[in-house]
Design an enzyme around this catalytic site. Sequence first.
Site, PDB file in Angstrom:
ATOM      1  N   GLU A  70       2.979 -10.663  13.617  1.00 46.77           N
ATOM      2  CA  GLU A  70       3.248 -11.274  12.316  1.00 46.77           C
ATOM      3  C   GLU A  70       3.369 -12.794  12.378  1.00 46.77           C
ATOM      4  OE1 GLU A  70       2.799  -9.593   9.867  1.00 46.77           O
ATOM      5  OE2 GLU A  70       3.551  -7.549  10.054  1.00 46.77           O
ATOM      6  N   TYR A 116      24.764 -11.979  -7.323  1.00 44.09           N
ATOM      7  CA  TYR A 116      24.725 -12.306  -5.898  1.00 44.09           C
ATOM      8  C   TYR A 116      23.301 -12.470  -5.386  1.00 44.09           C
ATOM      9  CZ  TYR A 116      29.348 -10.679  -6.891  1.00 44.09           C
ATOM     10  OH  TYR A 116      30.567 -10.512  -7.483  1.00 44.09           O
TER      11      TYR A 116
END
Length: 216
Positions: A70, A116
């Site tokens: 990746e 949040y």
Amino acid sequence: MSALEDLIAAGRALVDAGLSPGTSGNVSVRDGDRLLMSGTGTRLGALTPEDIAVLTLAGEIVGGARPSKEVPLHVAMYARNPEHRAVVHVHSPSTVAVSCLEPWAPHSAVPPLTPYSLMRVGQVPLLDFVPPGDPAMGALITDCPVPFRAALLANHGAVVSAAEAAAAVDSTIELEEACRITLLTDGRQRRLIAPERVAEITARWGTPWTATASVS
């Protein structure tokens, strides 16, 4: 702590939070003009200095372990958010599940259900599917038309960047929780945070959010 110590601690924290089962996921930190990245096939909860790959900012290998496939994903996240010094990629259950659904809105797969996630993450676009490790992932990251510090990779998982490794871990944990709540409320009549409140929260915390008409 050194950049290496930050990376090892981040890997352990992700496993402790249940977000990186087995050898899944990868973490990197920027250390000056180089990247330190967890090696391929490593367990993030048990990283040692020998498990870390050293790369240029362009993703070229200069030493250490063999890096995760990746690399293009991480390099693109640093290019997109050059002030950030850490990138986390996980296949955590709730982020993967939401990445398999149609997105809530074009700018964010995750709706504004809690303050949040807005405070720590902001909007989370869903990027098109490409196979893991495909260099095309880099272009999907850099060409996305909306600002973001976290994205879902279709049918794959999540990627998050932040100013430092501990913050990237915290944001990844918050994103997993936001996705879990998204799944729990899917198909029900949701009570979203009002657009004007979303704008206030994201402006106060400096997180990205694209103003749009209300979406249910």
